[in-house]
Every structure is written in C-alpha cells, then in structure tokens.
Design a protein around this motif. Structure first.
Motif, PDB file in Angstrom:
ATOM      1  N   VAL A 112       0.840  -1.207   0.000  1.00 29.70           N
ATOM      2  CA  VAL A 112       0.000   0.000   0.000  1.00 29.70           C
ATOM      3  C   VAL A 112       0.871   1.251   0.000  1.00 29.70           C
ATOM      4  N   VAL A 113       1.917   1.255   0.827  1.00 28.37           N
ATOM      5  CA  VAL A 113       2.802   2.420   0.913  1.00 28.37           C
ATOM      6  C   VAL A 113       3.460   2.699  -0.435  1.00 28.37           C
ATOM      7  N   LEU A 114       4.021   1.662  -1.069  1.00 29.62           N
ATOM      8  CA  LEU A 114       4.710   1.839  -2.354  1.00 29.62           C
ATOM      9  C   LEU A 114       3.742   2.276  -3.453  1.00 29.62           C
ATOM     10  N   LEU A 115       2.591   1.626  -3.502  1.00 29.00           N
ATOM     11  CA  LEU A 115       1.634   1.952  -4.560  1.00 29.00           C
ATOM     12  C   LEU A 115       0.976   3.309  -4.330  1.00 29.00           C
ATOM     13  N   LEU A 116       0.920   3.754  -3.088  1.00 33.55           N
ATOM     14  CA  LEU A 116       0.403   5.096  -2.842  1.00 33.55           C
ATOM     15  C   LEU A 116       1.320   6.141  -3.473  1.00 33.55           C
ATOM     16  N   GLY A 117       2.618   5.866  -3.472  1.00 34.00           N
ATOM     17  CA  GLY A 117       3.543   6.759  -4.168  1.00 34.00           C
ATOM     18  C   GLY A 117       3.277   6.784  -5.663  1.00 34.00           C
ATOM     19  N   VAL A 118       2.988   5.616  -6.233  1.00 33.71           N
ATOM     20  CA  VAL A 118       2.651   5.537  -7.658  1.00 33.71           C
ATOM     21  C   VAL A 118       1.369   6.324  -7.937  1.00 33.71           C
ATOM     22  N   LEU A 119       0.356   6.131  -7.105  1.00 33.21           N
ATOM     23  CA  LEU A 119      -0.920   6.822  -7.299  1.00 33.21           C
ATOM     24  C   LEU A 119      -0.737   8.334  -7.227  1.00 33.21           C
ATOM     25  N   THR A 120       0.079   8.797  -6.264  1.00 32.86           N
ATOM     26  CA  THR A 120       0.341  10.234  -6.144  1.00 32.86           C
ATOM     27  C   THR A 120       0.998  10.782  -7.405  1.00 32.86           C
ATOM     28  N   SER A 121       1.947  10.031  -7.958  1.00 29.23           N
ATOM     29  CA  SER A 121       2.614  10.462  -9.191  1.00 29.23           C
ATOM     30  C   SER A 121       1.641  10.509 -10.362  1.00 29.23           C
ATOM     31  N   PHE A 122       0.771   9.516 -10.461  1.00 28.42           N
ATOM     32  CA  PHE A 122      -0.237   9.520 -11.533  1.00 28.42           C
ATOM     33  C   PHE A 122      -1.148  10.742 -11.415  1.00 28.42           C
ATOM     34  N   ILE A 123      -1.565  11.049 -10.181  1.00 27.58           N
ATOM     35  CA  ILE A 123      -2.446  12.201  -9.970  1.00 27.58           C
ATOM     36  C   ILE A 123      -1.722  13.490 -10.346  1.00 27.58           C
ATOM     37  N   TYR A 124      -0.430  13.570 -10.017  1.00 29.72           N
ATOM     38  CA  TYR A 124       0.335  14.767 -10.369  1.00 29.72           C
ATOM     39  C   TYR A 124       0.429  14.928 -11.882  1.00 29.72           C
ATOM     40  N   VAL A 125       0.770  13.835 -12.576  1.00 27.39           N
ATOM     41  CA  VAL A 125       0.903  13.889 -14.038  1.00 27.39           C
ATOM     42  C   VAL A 125      -0.432  14.252 -14.686  1.00 27.39           C
ATOM     43  N   SER A 126      -1.525  13.805 -14.096  1.00 26.34           N
ATOM     44  CA  SER A 126      -2.848  14.115 -14.658  1.00 26.34           C
ATOM     45  C   SER A 126      -3.209  15.591 -14.518  1.00 26.34           C
ATOM     46  N   GLY A 127      -2.459  16.321 -13.699  1.00 29.13           N
ATOM     47  CA  GLY A 127      -2.788  17.721 -13.420  1.00 29.13           C
ATOM     48  C   GLY A 127      -3.774  17.879 -12.292  1.00 29.13           C
ATOM     49  N   GLY A 128      -4.139  16.759 -11.653  1.00 27.21           N
ATOM     50  CA  GLY A 128      -5.145  16.798 -10.601  1.00 27.21           C
ATOM     51  C   GLY A 128      -4.715  17.562  -9.356  1.00 27.21           C
ATOM     52  N   LEU A 129      -3.427  17.455  -8.986  1.00 25.37           N
ATOM     53  CA  LEU A 129      -2.954  18.147  -7.798  1.00 25.37           C
ATOM     54  C   LEU A 129      -3.065  19.662  -7.966  1.00 25.37           C
ATOM     55  N   VAL A 130      -2.613  20.157  -9.113  1.00 30.42           N
ATOM     56  CA  VAL A 130      -2.666  21.595  -9.369  1.00 30.42           C
ATOM     57  C   VAL A 130      -4.112  22.075  -9.441  1.00 30.42           C
ATOM     58  N   ALA A 131      -4.963  21.316 -10.131  1.00 30.26           N
ATOM     59  CA  ALA A 131      -6.372  21.708 -10.264  1.00 30.26           C
ATOM     60  C   ALA A 131      -7.075  21.711  -8.907  1.00 30.26           C
ATOM     61  N   PHE A 132      -6.816  20.689  -8.102  1.00 28.26           N
ATOM     62  CA  PHE A 132      -7.462  20.620  -6.791  1.00 28.26           C
ATOM     63  C   PHE A 132      -6.983  21.747  -5.895  1.00 28.26           C
ATOM     64  N   ALA A 133      -5.679  22.043  -5.946  1.00 27.11           N
ATOM     65  CA  ALA A 133      -5.145  23.122  -5.123  1.00 27.11           C
ATOM     66  C   ALA A 133      -5.753  24.467  -5.530  1.00 27.11           C
ATOM     67  N   SER A 134      -5.896  24.675  -6.828  1.00 24.96           N
ATOM     68  CA  SER A 134      -6.486  25.932  -7.307  1.00 24.96           C
ATOM     69  C   SER A 134      -7.946  26.042  -6.890  1.00 24.96           C
ATOM     70  N   TRP A 135      -8.661  24.925  -6.916  1.00 22.27           N
ATOM     71  CA  TRP A 135     -10.067  24.926  -6.497  1.00 22.27           C
ATOM     72  C   TRP A 135     -10.186  25.120  -4.989  1.00 22.27           C
ATOM     73  N   ALA A 136      -9.335  24.407  -4.236  1.00 25.02           N
ATOM     74  CA  ALA A 136      -9.445  24.438  -2.779  1.00 25.02           C
ATOM     75  C   ALA A 136      -9.167  25.819  -2.222  1.00 25.02           C
ATOM     76  N   ILE A 137      -8.270  26.560  -2.867  1.00 23.98           N
ATOM     77  CA  ILE A 137      -7.902  27.866  -2.330  1.00 23.98           C
ATOM     78  C   ILE A 137      -9.069  28.846  -2.398  1.00 23.98           C
ATOM     79  N   THR A 138     -10.047  28.557  -3.273  1.00 25.07           N
ATOM     80  CA  THR A 138     -11.232  29.427  -3.354  1.00 25.07           C
ATOM     81  C   THR A 138     -12.291  29.031  -2.335  1.00 25.07           C
ATOM     82  N   LYS A 139     -12.182  27.826  -1.786  1.00 19.99           N
ATOM     83  CA  LYS A 139     -13.169  27.328  -0.825  1.00 19.99           C
ATOM     84  C   LYS A 139     -12.658  27.403   0.608  1.00 19.99           C
TER      85      LYS A 139
END
Length: 523
Positions: free
Chosen positions: A74-101
């Motif tokens: 789980v620990v190792l694959l969570l790192g993989v999942l985080t990288s996939f989310i970053y490459v998808s642009g999800g981290l940046v999009a979520f951060a931009s959305w969250a800062i307005t809420k």
C-alpha cells in the motif's frame, strides 16, 4: 534472556539515537543489533539467525503472506498513485479549487481534523489518505508539514479507539470478554465494558481536543513553532536538508495542462470505495450466523482491502492517463518515480517492525508489568497503569501488544482490590497504549502519518511529542482525580479543565502565526 532492566536498553537507545542524530535507519539498525545480541547473550551467529527469523515472519506468517507485506505494498503503490495524480494535473487543479473554498489557515487546518474523524474505521487508511488529500490544501496556506502530520496522527488512533464500531473496538471487546470470563465476572459483557471505558480513555479524548484547539487557535509551541514560522515567513514546508520527503510527487515529471479536480478526487474515491466494499465483502463472507456490524468488523481484513483498493485506483488512474493520450513513457516514468519516492519510507517501516519484533522478545512488557504490586494504594492505580501502558507502548510501538499484555494484569489487580475500578483501569490502559502509539517512532501509525503528510519521520516525532505530553499530563491529573474520587466523570472533567488551562497558557505565550490568504507556498 530473562526479562530484566537490560530489556529496556534497545528501545531507549534506538529512540534516543533517532532523536539525537535524526538518522532513523541507522538508529533502527542499532536497536536491532543490540536487541538481538542481548537476546542471544552475545552469540553473533545465533543473533543473525534470530533477526532473520523475525524479518521472515514479517513476510510469511503461518504459511500465508503476512499483513506487513500488504502494508508495504500500500505504501509503495500510494507513491505511484500520487505520481499519476500529479501527471494528470489533478494536484494543481485541486489546489487551485481548494484555495477558493478554504480561505483561512484555520479552515485549512481543520480539513485533516474533519477527514480524520470521518475516516474512523482504520488508522492506516486515515493516516495515508487524510495526509495526502489535506496537504494539497494546507500547502497553499503555508501550514508546515509538521503541523499537518500532527493533526493527521491526532485524529487517527485517538478517534478510532473512541468509536464503538471499528476493527479496534471488535478486538478490544473480544479481549475484554476473555478477561471477564477468565475471572468469572458476570453481569457485564466485553463490549459493554469497552463502551463504559470510552469516557475514561482520557488521553484519546484530550489528544483529540488538543488537536482541534491547535487547529482553531493555530497553536504552535516547542519545535513546532520553528516549522510553522519557516512555513509562513519563507514558504519552507519541511526540512529539505534531509533529502526528499516520502510520497512527494516528482515535480520534474511533466504534468498535463488540462487537469481537473476530478483527476484527484476520483482516484481517492475509488481507493476509498473499493477498500470499504472489499472489507465489507470479506467481513460478511467470514461471518457465521446473524450479521451485525461488530461481527463483520471482527471478521474482515482491512489491510488486504487497502491493498486491493490502491491497486484498483492505480490501474484506473494509469488507464485514464493513457486514454487521454498521455505518452506511455511518461506514465511509466511516473510509476517508477512514485515507487522510488516511497522506498525510504518502506525501509523505515520494515526496520521498525523488525526492531519491534526483536524488542518484544526481550520481555519488556512482562518485566515492567511485574513491578506492579497489588498492594498499591487505590488512588494511584489508574494513573500508574496509564503511565506503565504509555511507557510499554512507546517502547515497543504496539497498541495491540500493550492491550494484550496489560489489560489482564490490570483486571486482576482491580478485582483483587476494588471491582468498581475494573472499567476505569481498562480505560487507563487503553489510554496509555494510545499515547505510545501516538508518539513512538516505532509505531506504524506514526510512520504512516509522516508518509501521508510528506515529512521526515524524526521531524514528525519531535514536533508532535510536546503536544502529546500536554495531553498526557492533563490525562494523568485526571486519572489521579478518578482514583481519589472513584468517579469517572470527575476524572474526565478534571482532565478537560487542566487541558483548557494548559492550552490557554500556551496560546497566550505563543507568538501568532498568520499568513496572507490565498498565498501559494513553496517547499
């Protein structure tokens, strides 16, 4: 070797070395070597074989894949999942959305607190998911990773043990049932004893209240103050001099420019949904007779379910990236980068388990428990058991091990002196075990909280410890009041009042930490 004062040496040396040198792998290795040599009375070859057997037991247990292997997965694959989310642009999009809420630092600090309360069914899941989701928000408000990891850890085990419907509740109730049956106690079931002990679990209650106060008041003292000041004034969220933190997405990877909030939320929801569905399916399939929440929880396997959940989330995230015509080479590099980001964390976790396994064979708990005298004054019994459970749990990094060792002893002493103290001493032992789980660098919850929050383990331990000691001090005074008055309500009231006074004094003496709303932070 027979349990003795020397049994305390390996955990004390390991913890002291980790705090002094901040080199956790070397400290853990030192504890393993010292413990093995003590156990085998200096025979190097036998010590080596002993350590190998302990390590092998973490891979194969009773002919099956051990639970620890799935946790590492789980620990190792969570790192993989985080990288996939970053490459998808999800981290940046979520951060931009969250800062307005989430517009203030207080609101941002309450996010991990709320998530920890909502995710009440498993401490590992709460630590990993709560930290990973929250830091996209807390980073934006220049909240240090040390503060985040403290909030995440304080709403993991302390919350789970207060919830009467969880895997922990099932284990504790079953343990108490066996103790009551063995001592011929009738009129109360194990589950009823657990329910009645909840208001007397003073550390879990005070630790949770302190976490809420720390978030609402932006409270920072001890080493935490330096981390918060660096975060606010310089945008430094963690100490990068120790190298990259576990689980941090590689910013050298190319992120898509068309990322959406759902690119982060959907993988997390899939991870959560599959984990819960799998846990329910296993629990229902393993339950004979009438179904009840407690029976299902007692027969499920949350760790394996976590592994299934993260595998499915990783596969779906990779498939989504490829479907959106993300280059396959980039997806592959993201997977490798994610695994690499978690290797150190996995190594620390595995060595901590080996250390705990070696130390447990030295009989620390048995030695310390044997020092208790049944002729002790009744008034000091609850606070003494709280302190003893705290030290044992801190030394061995295991809540369940402390539960199993001290609950029967506490019950025998209480029944011999005053049966009315049975439930209060149960609460004191549970509280002490939670304190150790909350603070020990050998505890998997402590390690997983640092991983999920993206901070080095030693920094998490040293910044969290002063907060934990404040809650423990308030709890100790509460247990003294309980012992003197014989009233659980009086003990809880005194503990909360002492905590409130301590928070007021610390808040008055702490410099205010404020940040400009919406300002992005660096690391």
């Amino acid at each position: 070797m027979e349990p003795s004062l020397l049994s305390l040496l390996p955990p004390l040396v390991t913890i002291a070395c980790a705090i002094a040198t901040r080199r956790i792998l070397i400290s853990l290795a030192l504890g393993i070597v010292l413990g093995a040599l003590l156990y085998t009375q200096g025979n190097v070859l036998v010590a080596g074989a002993f350590v190998f057997d302990v390590a092998a037991g973490l891979v194969i247990d009773d002919g099956a894949v051990a639970e620890e292997v799935y946790i590492l997965g789980v620990v190792l694959l969570l790192g993989v999942l985080t990288s996939f989310i970053y490459v998808s642009g999800g981290l940046v999009a979520f951060a931009s959305w969250a800062i307005t809420k989430v517009r203030t630092r207080v609101q941002a600090q309450l996010v991990p607190v709320v998530l920890g309360i909502v995710i009440f069914f498993d401490d590992a899941f709460s630590s990993l998911v709560g930290g990973n989701v929250s830091r996209s928000i807390t980073d934006q408000h220049r909240i240090s990773r040390a503060k985040l990891s403290y909030l995440v850890d304080s709403t993991a085990a302390p919350v789970i043990i207060l919830v009467p419907i969880s895997g922990w509740a099932a284990f504790i109730a079953a343990t108490m049932t066996g103790i009551l049956d063995a001592n011929g106690v009738t009129g109360i079931s194990g589950y009823e004893a657990f329910l009645q002990s909840i208001p007397m679990n003073l550390y879990a209650i005070t630790a949770l209240l302190l976490a809420v106060a720390a978030a609402v008041l932006s409270l920072a003292f001890g080493p935490m103050r330096r981390h918060e000041r660096l975060a606010v004034e310089d945008g430094v969220l963690f100490d990068s001099s120790r190298g990259p933190v576990p689980g941090e997405a590689d910013r050298n990877l190319q992120a898509r420019g068309d990322g959406r909030v759902g690119d982060l939320l959907w993988p997390v929801l899939v991870f959560t949904g599959v984990t819960v569905a799998c846990a329910l399916w296993i629990g229902i399939a393993g339950t004979d007779g009438p179904l009840s929440p407690m029976e299902v929880l007692a027969n499920t396997d949350v760790i394996f379910s976590l592994f299934v959940g993260v595998v499915v989330a990783c596969v779906l995230s990779a498939a989504t990236l490829l479907r959106r015509r993300t280059p396959g080479a980039l997806v592959g590099r993201a997977a490798v980068s994610g695994l690499r980001s978690m290797l150190m964390a996995a190594a620390v976790l595995f060595l901590a388990w080996v250390t705990a396994g070696v130390i447990s064979e030295l009989g620390i708990g048995e030695y310390l428990a044997g020092l208790i005298d049944a002729a002790l004054p009744l008034a000091v019994l609850p606070v003494l058991l709280f302190a003893l459970a705290s030290f044992i749990s801190f030394s061995i990094g295991s809540t369940f091990g402390t539960f199993g060792l001290l609950l029967p002893i506490a019950a025998e002493i209480a029944l011999a002196l005053d049966p009315g103290l049975l439930v209060p001493v149960f609460g004191a032992v549970l509280a002490g075990a939670i304190f150790g789980d909350h603070t020990s660098p050998l505890s998997d919850t402590t390690i997983l909280s640092s991983i999920g929050s993206g901070i080095h383990l030693v920094d998490h331990v040293t910044t969290q410890l002063p907060f934990a000691l404040v809650a423990a001090g308030a709890s100790a005074v509460g247990y003294l009041a309980l012992g003197v008055t014989g009233s659980g309500a009086a003990g809880l009231l005194v503990a909360v009042v002492v905590l409130a006074v301590a928070v007021g004094v610390l808040w008055a003496r702490s410099p205010r930490v404020t940040a400009r709303p919406g300002e992005r932070s660096g690391s």
